[in-house]
Write a protein that holds these residues in place. Structure first.
Motif, PDB file in Angstrom:
ATOM      1  N   GLU A   1       0.834  -1.206   0.000  1.00  0.00           N
ATOM      2  CA  GLU A   1       0.000   0.000   0.000  1.00  0.00           C
ATOM      3  C   GLU A   1       0.867   1.254   0.000  1.00  0.00           C
ATOM      4  O   GLU A   1       0.604   2.206  -0.744  1.00  0.00           O
ATOM      5  CB  GLU A   1      -0.925  -0.008   1.219  1.00  0.00           C
ATOM      6  CG  GLU A   1      -2.065  -1.001   1.115  1.00  0.00           C
ATOM      7  CD  GLU A   1      -3.039  -0.863   2.286  1.00  0.00           C
ATOM      8  OE1 GLU A   1      -3.117   0.229   2.861  1.00  0.00           O
ATOM      9  OE2 GLU A   1      -3.715  -1.858   2.621  1.00  0.00           O
TER      10      GLU A   1
ATOM     11  N   THR B   1       2.537   1.770  -3.319  1.00  0.00           N
ATOM     12  CA  THR B   1       1.572   2.302  -4.288  1.00  0.00           C
ATOM     13  C   THR B   1       1.406   3.809  -4.119  1.00  0.00           C
ATOM     14  O   THR B   1       1.362   4.566  -5.099  1.00  0.00           O
ATOM     15  CB  THR B   1       0.219   1.591  -4.114  1.00  0.00           C
ATOM     16  OG1 THR B   1       0.393   0.186  -4.314  1.00  0.00           O
ATOM     17  CG2 THR B   1      -0.807   2.106  -5.117  1.00  0.00           C
TER      18      THR B   1
ATOM     19  N   ILE C   1      -2.285  -0.311 -11.444  1.00  0.00           N
ATOM     20  CA  ILE C   1      -1.661  -1.080 -10.347  1.00  0.00           C
ATOM     21  C   ILE C   1      -2.704  -2.051  -9.811  1.00  0.00           C
ATOM     22  O   ILE C   1      -3.773  -1.634  -9.352  1.00  0.00           O
ATOM     23  CB  ILE C   1      -1.154  -0.163  -9.223  1.00  0.00           C
ATOM     24  CG1 ILE C   1      -0.122   0.837  -9.761  1.00  0.00           C
ATOM     25  CG2 ILE C   1      -0.550  -0.984  -8.084  1.00  0.00           C
ATOM     26  CD1 ILE C   1       0.400   1.818  -8.720  1.00  0.00           C
TER      27      ILE C   1
ATOM     28  N   ALA D   1      -3.481  -5.003  -7.105  1.00  0.00           N
ATOM     29  CA  ALA D   1      -3.017  -5.614  -5.848  1.00  0.00           C
ATOM     30  C   ALA D   1      -3.176  -7.123  -5.920  1.00  0.00           C
ATOM     31  O   ALA D   1      -4.266  -7.632  -6.183  1.00  0.00           O
ATOM     32  CB  ALA D   1      -3.808  -5.062  -4.675  1.00  0.00           C
TER      33      ALA D   1
ATOM     34  N   PHE E   1      -6.987  -0.468  -0.111  1.00  0.00           N
ATOM     35  CA  PHE E   1      -6.228  -0.670  -1.351  1.00  0.00           C
ATOM     36  C   PHE E   1      -6.544   0.441  -2.352  1.00  0.00           C
ATOM     37  O   PHE E   1      -5.651   1.027  -2.957  1.00  0.00           O
ATOM     38  CB  PHE E   1      -6.550  -2.026  -1.978  1.00  0.00           C
ATOM     39  CG  PHE E   1      -6.116  -3.206  -1.139  1.00  0.00           C
ATOM     40  CD1 PHE E   1      -5.118  -3.074  -0.190  1.00  0.00           C
ATOM     41  CD2 PHE E   1      -6.711  -4.444  -1.288  1.00  0.00           C
ATOM     42  CE1 PHE E   1      -4.727  -4.143   0.588  1.00  0.00           C
ATOM     43  CE2 PHE E   1      -6.321  -5.518  -0.519  1.00  0.00           C
ATOM     44  CZ  PHE E   1      -5.326  -5.368   0.417  1.00  0.00           C
TER      45      PHE E   1
ATOM     46  N   CYS F   1      -4.598   1.721  -5.774  1.00  0.00           N
ATOM     47  CA  CYS F   1      -4.723   0.527  -6.614  1.00  0.00           C
ATOM     48  C   CYS F   1      -5.953   0.660  -7.517  1.00  0.00           C
ATOM     49  O   CYS F   1      -6.973   1.213  -7.130  1.00  0.00           O
ATOM     50  CB  CYS F   1      -4.844  -0.724  -5.746  1.00  0.00           C
ATOM     51  SG  CYS F   1      -3.365  -1.088  -4.790  1.00  0.00           S
TER      52      CYS F   1
ATOM     53  N   VAL G   1      -8.051  -5.418  -7.428  1.00  0.00           N
ATOM     54  CA  VAL G   1      -7.518  -6.360  -6.428  1.00  0.00           C
ATOM     55  C   VAL G   1      -7.787  -7.783  -6.901  1.00  0.00           C
ATOM     56  O   VAL G   1      -8.891  -8.098  -7.340  1.00  0.00           O
ATOM     57  CB  VAL G   1      -8.176  -6.149  -5.040  1.00  0.00           C
ATOM     58  CG1 VAL G   1      -7.569  -7.101  -4.025  1.00  0.00           C
ATOM     59  CG2 VAL G   1      -8.020  -4.715  -4.584  1.00  0.00           C
TER      60      VAL G   1
END
Length: 741
Positions: A676, A679, A691, A693, A706, A711, A714
């Motif tokens: 995190e 990022t 990006i 995760a 996130f 991000c 995910v």
């Protein structure tokens, strides 16, 4: 002869008188012995009642001793009785009444010489000083008490009180020395009681010093002694200590066990009726003693009246009048005190319940955190198992190897599902699940569920079909993830118990008013069915109908529990109709919302993973686990993508600054800075790069954090390859997708 007879008669008379005196002395001597034995028996009984926290009985026993002392005009016995009254009320927290009896004893001590009485009086003075918080004055009084008497029982009680003071002023070594001496004491009256109190205080000191192992030993020793001898207050204290100690050591099941035992003890012993009875008994006895004082004043009044001493009579009458007024005031005050004690007890019980609730919540949170950690640790190696299995199956293995690899893949997926089920139940128990309200396509959700389970259906030679009402609006608002979980569990459960049959998933529109939609869902099969008896518990955790079903079909028995809990979040209820040998039907209704404008429009165009052009893409993998690095790199290479690897967050930031990547696959839990934080640092100089995760935690746990870190999406590990490729494609080719739309 006349002169001899009188002498003989006088000798006989003297002899008779001497015999009479001797007989009288023997008689009164026997009475004294009998009285002393009776008093000793009374005090022995009092000590037993005091130790067992039977306060009302103890007070009644002391009252009996006080009456004997008054009848025999035994000032020393009366003094001892007043002292025991004072100590008993001090131990029960009634300082006012304790001082009343301590003052009565002070008056008696002025007129008699009694070293033990003086010593015990100083001991009680130390007790009162300690109660005020004056530790050093208390120690001084104890020294004076020790110098006046060497009585063994008093000396042991001085040691105990001294240990409490040493603990208060943090002289732990001195306190421990005293307490160890009490643990092996040879006291005739209070050996077990003093050892119990010593163990309790040693457990308290060990807790202060954070020596939890030692604290457990002493608390258990105290509990064993208290239970053996019926020391009810000490049983309660020892249970409280063990509950706190085991909670601190992380052994929450044992802590909860002692909390439950504590609640039983409080309900059975320390209740409101007991407090009322003890207060009533204490008031009655104190009132009688105060009335005795008035009677003495009245008798003195009568004596003064006979001697015509008007001034003294007036003074005594005034004193008696004031005493009566005082008694009335005390009576009113005590009644008010009883009410206050009752209110305090209710308040205390409420506080205890609140503490028990908070403790249970704390234990639940600890369990949740533990399961979250365990889940992460299990998912990481599972990623390696499932990932390597997928890669091996893609590399054209021999036929005999395929079977083994498929079995390995099935076992990995089974274990993953089991972990997910446990974690899901844990989050439901902790009230951490809330329904989302986002746009989704119901038909797509149900189609994906059915398609994903077609292989399972084929293994059982079962037909799996979807009956979907096309009148249902295309775009709905709700929680597609939880809805998908509900149907995965229901359909998976139906397929497990249906062979050579049919499983049907039904979705119907019941009603639509503007943006409100009521839908009917049903999953029915013609499998083995469920008996009426089994239907009562089928939705409980780990229930599968019977042990035979568990052995034959496997599974955790959590699927239907999760379904019931998830539907509860939506305000819906699962219903069941079933018959042995004819199958089962699970059905429910659900209220959802739809956008009236969007509902009539065409479905936006979407790209499948098959349509993405992955060749030539350059990806940055941020991963600290070497095996996971190899697996992720090979999965990218399969689609002709190239990649760089960063072993931690700092390397990721440096590589992102120095190179151009089409996307970054970011692991969250890494040594050094987390995914995190990495990022956030990358977003300071690059706002555009996708990006994604990649993490081994549950999706619901940290989704918001996130996205807040920057991000775009995910993916939880272990993941299915198609999901992995789909996420990469959606985020890299997002602009292309929007252009096609």
């Amino acid at each position: 002869m006349t002169s001899v007879l009188p002498h003989k008669w006088m000798g006989a008379k003297a002899l008779f008188l001497l015999c009479t005196v001797l007989c009288t002395q023997i008689f009164y001597g026997q009475n004294d012995i009998s009285s002393t034995a009776k008093v000793q028996s009374i005090f022995d009984t009092f000590i037993q009642y005091r130790h067992q926290n039977k306060i009302d009985k103890a007070l009644e026993t002391l009252d009996e001793a006080a009456k004997i002392a008054e009848n025999n005009e035994d000032a020393k016995l009366l003094l001892d009785t007043y002292h025991q009254y004072a100590r008993l009320f001090l131990e029960e927290g009634d300082r006012e009444t304790a001082i009343f009896y301590w003052d009565r004893a002070s008056i008696l001590l002025k007129d008699i010489s009694y070293s033990f009485g003086q010593a015990f009086h100083h001991y009680l003075d130390a007790f009162l000083r300690l109660d005020e918080g004056n530790n050093f004055q208390s120690l001084k009084s104890l020294e004076e008490s020790r110098m006046l008497s060497n009585n063994r029982n008093l000396s042991n009680n001085i040691l105990l009180l001294e240990a409490y003071i040493f603990t208060n002023i943090e002289k732990y070594d001195d306190a421990i020395k005293n307490l160890h001496a009490l643990m092996v004491n040879a006291d005739d009256q209070e050996r077990a009681y003093l050892a119990t109190k010593a163990n309790i205080q040693l457990a308290n000191i060990s807790l202060e010093l954070n020596d939890l192992e030692e604290a457990v030993i002493h608390a258990n020793a105290a509990l064993e002694l208290a239970e053996k001898n019926g020391f009810f207050k000490e049983i309660k204290i020892a249970n409280e200590q063990l509950s706190v100690i085991y909670e601190k050591t992380g052994r929450f099941d044992q802590s909860l066990q002692y909390k439950k035992e504590l609640e039983k003890i409080k309900d059975s012993i320390f209740n409101i009726e007991k407090v009322k009875l003890e207060a009533k008994t204490g008031d009655k006895i104190r009132f009688e003693h105060q009335m005795n004082e008035i009677n003495k004043l009245t008798a003195k009044n009568e004596e003064l009246s006979e001697s015509k001493n008007r001034s003294e009579i007036t003074a005594i009458l005034t004193s008696a009048f004031l005493t009566i007024i005082s008694l009335l005031a005390v009576s009113l005050f005590r009644n008010n005190q009883i009410k206050l004690k009752t209110n305090d007890l209710l308040y205390t019980k409420n506080k205890e319940l609140e503490l028990a609730r908070d403790s249970a919540i704390s234990a639940m949170e600890a369990k949740t955190n533990f399961l979250s950690t365990v889940t992460h640790e299990l998912r990481t190696p599972l990623y390696a198992v499932t990932g390597l299995t997928h890669l091996l199956l893609e590399e054209n293995p021999a036929e005999h190897q395929k079977e083994h690899l498929k079995s390995l893949k099935f076992s990995g997926e089974y274990l993953l599902n089991f972990i997910n089920d446990i974690l899901q139940i844990n989050k439901i128990d902790a009230d951490k699940l809330e329904p989302l309200s986002i746009e989704f396509k119901l038909k797509k959700i149900l189609t994906e569920v059915v398609d994903s389970l077609q292989q399972n259906a084929g293994d059982n030679n079962t037909e799996l079909v979807l009956s979907y009402d096309e009148n249902i609006p295309q775009q709905l608002l709700g929680d597609p993830i939880k809805l998908s979980q509900i149907f995965m569990n229901l359909v998976g459960n139906a397929l497990k118990f249906t062979k050579d049959g049919k499983v049907e998933v039904i979705a119907k529109l019941l009603n639509k008013e503007e943006e409100n939609v009521k839908l009917y869902f049903e999953v029915k099969d013609n499998g083995i069915g469920i008996s009426e008896e089994q239907q009562k518990t089928i939705f409980d955790s780990f229930e599968q109908g019977s042990i035979q079903i568990n052995r034959e079909y496997g599974g955790t028995g959590l699927g239907l529990t999760i379904v019931k809990s998830l539907l509860g979040i939506f305000g819906s209820t699962i219903n069941l109709e079933s018959e042995i040998g004819h199958g089962s039907s699970f059905f429910f209704e659900m209220d959802l919302k739809c956008d009236a404008k969007v509902a009539s429009e065409d479905v936006p165009f979407e790209l499948d993973s098959e349509e993405f052009q992955f060749e030539g893409l350059h990806i940055l993998i941020v991963e600290d686990n070497k095996i996971n690095q190899v697996i992720t790199k090979k999965m990218l290479t399969k689609k002709e993508m190239t990649c760089d690897i960063a072993n931690n967050g700092n390397e990721a930031i440096d590589l992102a600054k120095a190179n151009t990547y089409d996307a970054i696959l970011m692991d969250i839990h890494m040594p050094g800075i987390s995914g995190e934080e990495a990022t956030r640092q990358i977003r300071k100089f690059d706002q555009e790069i996708p990006i994604i995760a990649l993490t081994a935690i549950s999706l619901d746990d940290s989704l918001d954090s996130f996205y807040q870190a920057g991000c775009n999406d995910v993916v939880t590990k272990p993941f299915k390859p198609e999901v992995f490729y789909q996420k990469i494609g959606e985020n890299i080719f997002k602009k292309k997708t929007e252009g096609l739309v």
